[in-house]
Design a protein around this motif. Structure first.
Motif, PDB file in Angstrom:
ATOM      1  N   HIS A   2      -6.781  14.530   2.924  1.00 37.34           N
ATOM      2  CA  HIS A   2      -6.246  14.070   4.573  1.00 37.34           C
ATOM      3  C   HIS A   2      -5.162  15.359   4.540  1.00 37.34           C
ATOM      4  N   LEU A   3      -4.353  15.421   3.789  1.00 37.50           N
ATOM      5  CA  LEU A   3      -2.761  16.399   3.746  1.00 37.50           C
ATOM      6  C   LEU A   3      -3.601  17.240   3.832  1.00 37.50           C
ATOM      7  N   THR A   4      -4.143  18.030   3.095  1.00 38.64           N
ATOM      8  CA  THR A   4      -5.300  19.651   3.349  1.00 38.64           C
ATOM      9  C   THR A   4      -5.965  19.575   4.211  1.00 38.64           C
ATOM     10  N   PHE A   5      -6.666  18.633   5.311  1.00 43.16           N
ATOM     11  CA  PHE A   5      -7.463  19.436   6.914  1.00 43.16           C
ATOM     12  C   PHE A   5      -6.175  18.859   7.316  1.00 43.16           C
ATOM     13  N   ILE A   6      -4.886  18.302   7.720  1.00 41.51           N
ATOM     14  CA  ILE A   6      -3.985  18.017   8.252  1.00 41.51           C
ATOM     15  C   ILE A   6      -3.471  19.763   8.239  1.00 41.51           C
ATOM     16  N   PHE A   7      -2.932  19.834   7.083  1.00 37.24           N
ATOM     17  CA  PHE A   7      -2.021  20.868   7.284  1.00 37.24           C
ATOM     18  C   PHE A   7      -2.752  22.590   7.439  1.00 37.24           C
ATOM     19  N   TYR A   8      -4.286  22.472   7.400  1.00 36.85           N
ATOM     20  CA  TYR A   8      -4.755  23.816   7.683  1.00 36.85           C
ATOM     21  C   TYR A   8      -5.124  23.749   9.140  1.00 36.85           C
ATOM     22  N   CYS A   9      -5.305  22.347   9.849  1.00 37.89           N
ATOM     23  CA  CYS A   9      -5.704  21.913  11.628  1.00 37.89           C
ATOM     24  C   CYS A   9      -4.109  23.002  11.760  1.00 37.89           C
ATOM     25  N   LEU A  10      -3.226  22.319  11.374  1.00 37.37           N
ATOM     26  CA  LEU A  10      -2.063  22.777  12.083  1.00 37.37           C
ATOM     27  C   LEU A  10      -1.243  24.099  12.029  1.00 37.37           C
ATOM     28  N   CYS A  11      -1.865  24.951  10.666  1.00 36.88           N
ATOM     29  CA  CYS A  11      -1.825  26.530  10.410  1.00 36.88           C
ATOM     30  C   CYS A  11      -2.709  27.072  11.371  1.00 36.88           C
ATOM     31  N   SER A  12      -3.717  26.267  11.174  1.00 37.01           N
ATOM     32  CA  SER A  12      -4.806  27.804  11.614  1.00 37.01           C
ATOM     33  C   SER A  12      -4.881  27.652  13.377  1.00 37.01           C
ATOM     34  N   TYR A  13      -4.794  26.271  13.546  1.00 41.22           N
ATOM     35  CA  TYR A  13      -5.009  26.144  15.419  1.00 41.22           C
ATOM     36  C   TYR A  13      -4.087  27.309  16.222  1.00 41.22           C
ATOM     37  N   PRO A  14      -2.563  27.499  16.170  1.00 37.91           N
ATOM     38  CA  PRO A  14      -1.851  28.064  16.535  1.00 37.91           C
ATOM     39  C   PRO A  14      -2.748  29.678  16.569  1.00 37.91           C
ATOM     40  N   ILE A  15      -2.660  29.600  15.351  1.00 40.19           N
ATOM     41  CA  ILE A  15      -4.155  31.231  15.167  1.00 40.19           C
ATOM     42  C   ILE A  15      -4.717  31.770  15.741  1.00 40.19           C
ATOM     43  N   TYR A  16      -5.721  30.939  15.987  1.00 45.21           N
ATOM     44  CA  TYR A  16      -7.140  30.961  16.677  1.00 45.21           C
ATOM     45  C   TYR A  16      -7.183  30.618  18.599  1.00 45.21           C
ATOM     46  N   LEU A  17      -5.299  29.954  18.780  1.00 45.02           N
ATOM     47  CA  LEU A  17      -5.218  29.692  20.643  1.00 45.02           C
ATOM     48  C   LEU A  17      -4.766  30.999  20.925  1.00 45.02           C
ATOM     49  N   MET A  18      -3.212  31.528  20.376  1.00 43.53           N
ATOM     50  CA  MET A  18      -2.401  31.927  20.661  1.00 43.53           C
ATOM     51  C   MET A  18      -2.681  33.434  21.708  1.00 43.53           C
ATOM     52  N   PRO A  19      -4.114  33.883  20.976  1.00 42.75           N
ATOM     53  CA  PRO A  19      -4.350  35.044  22.034  1.00 42.75           C
ATOM     54  C   PRO A  19      -4.919  34.168  23.363  1.00 42.75           C
ATOM     55  N   LEU A  20      -5.403  33.596  23.989  1.00 41.59           N
ATOM     56  CA  LEU A  20      -6.389  32.812  24.722  1.00 41.59           C
ATOM     57  C   LEU A  20      -4.452  32.020  25.287  1.00 41.59           C
ATOM     58  N   CYS A  21      -4.200  31.570  24.866  1.00 40.67           N
ATOM     59  CA  CYS A  21      -2.141  31.397  25.805  1.00 40.67           C
ATOM     60  C   CYS A  21      -1.528  32.038  25.999  1.00 40.67           C
ATOM     61  N   ASP A  22      -1.681  33.607  25.633  1.00 38.90           N
ATOM     62  CA  ASP A  22      -1.229  34.398  25.327  1.00 38.90           C
ATOM     63  C   ASP A  22      -1.617  35.081  27.185  1.00 38.90           C
ATOM     64  N   ASN A  23      -3.334  35.387  26.864  1.00 40.94           N
ATOM     65  CA  ASN A  23      -3.472  36.345  28.786  1.00 40.94           C
ATOM     66  C   ASN A  23      -3.636  35.559  29.289  1.00 40.94           C
ATOM     67  N   LEU A  24      -2.980  33.523  29.127  1.00 40.33           N
ATOM     68  CA  LEU A  24      -2.987  32.702  30.584  1.00 40.33           C
ATOM     69  C   LEU A  24      -1.419  33.048  30.782  1.00 40.33           C
ATOM     70  N   GLU A  25      -0.813  33.585  30.059  1.00 43.19           N
ATOM     71  CA  GLU A  25       0.630  32.959  29.943  1.00 43.19           C
ATOM     72  C   GLU A  25       1.230  35.125  31.033  1.00 43.19           C
ATOM     73  N   MET A  26       0.176  35.703  30.688  1.00 38.60           N
ATOM     74  CA  MET A  26       0.739  37.253  31.583  1.00 38.60           C
ATOM     75  C   MET A  26       0.284  36.698  32.767  1.00 38.60           C
ATOM     76  N   VAL A  27      -1.531  36.772  32.813  1.00 34.80           N
ATOM     77  CA  VAL A  27      -1.667  36.035  33.828  1.00 34.80           C
ATOM     78  C   VAL A  27      -0.777  35.031  35.449  1.00 34.80           C
ATOM     79  N   TYR A  28      -0.058  34.210  34.836  1.00 33.02           N
ATOM     80  CA  TYR A  28       1.180  33.871  35.554  1.00 33.02           C
ATOM     81  C   TYR A  28       2.061  34.542  35.107  1.00 33.02           C
ATOM     82  N   ILE A  29       2.118  35.365  34.819  1.00 30.89           N
ATOM     83  CA  ILE A  29       3.896  36.047  35.468  1.00 30.89           C
ATOM     84  C   ILE A  29       3.912  36.665  35.920  1.00 30.89           C
ATOM     85  N   THR A  30       2.427  37.834  35.705  1.00 25.15           N
ATOM     86  CA  THR A  30       1.829  38.815  36.783  1.00 25.15           C
ATOM     87  C   THR A  30       1.511  38.200  38.308  1.00 25.15           C
ATOM     88  N   LYS A  31       1.245  36.965  38.378  1.00 29.61           N
ATOM     89  CA  LYS A  31       1.320  36.659  39.707  1.00 29.61           C
ATOM     90  C   LYS A  31       2.202  35.791  40.320  1.00 29.61           C
TER      91      LYS A  31
END
Length: 158
Positions: free
Chosen positions: A28-57
């Motif tokens: 359980h601890l290994t799975f939680i650690f993996y999820c907490l470490c990998s989730y931001p890596i794969y989600l950040m490009p999408l959130c950066d693009n959304l933030e860029m659209v928000y800033i430009t608008k």
């Protein structure tokens, strides 16, 4: 400890063994650690693009509250809209393994250009090849599992 479902429960059911409390806790601890470490890596490009659209608008910087709303809404949309992703977890993990272990090794070799057959060159080629072969095996295994069990895709029906 009985398996209750989800990715960890499915893992524990897969082998149908009785695990000690320490082993289940470690899994359980290994799975939680993996999820907490990998989730931001794969989600950040999408959130950066959304933030860029928000800033430009809006022509103003993105506040902490807006960032959390963007991150939360994207995560909520994916969790509710694509609730069948647990069936594709191994396939997604195979692609993630390829991206996180194989590409960096071969990129390092191509960028740094170490002397052939030096220790670092051998280590990077070995780890990259191992990651690529494991990723291929995982893709084949998950494809066979999906062919055997089928995919129960329910969009927006968690």
């Amino acid at each position: 400890i009985p398996a209750t479902g989800g990715p960890i429960g499915n893992y524990l059911k897969l082998y149908e063994q009785h695990y000690s409390k320490q082993a289940v806790c470690f899994i359980h601890l290994t799975f939680i650690f993996y999820c907490l470490c990998s989730y931001p890596i794969y989600l950040m490009p999408l959130c950066d693009n959304l933030e860029m659209v928000y800033i430009t608008k809006t022509q103003k910087p993105c506040s902490f509250f807006v960032r959390m709303m963007l991150l939360g809404s994207v995560g909520f949309f994916v969790a509710v809209g694509f609730s069948f992703l647990t069936y594709l977890a191994v396939l997604i993990g195979a692609v993630g393994l390829l991206v996180t272990s194989t590409y960096p090794c071969f990129m390092w070799v191509s960028i740094k250009k170490p002397q052939r057959k030096s220790l670092m060159w051998l280590l990077n080629v070995l780890v990259g090849s191992l990651g690529a072969s494991l990723s291929v095996l995982l893709v084949v295994g998950s494809a066979l599992r999906l062919a055997d069990n089928g995919l129960h895709a329910n969009f927006f029906k968690p």
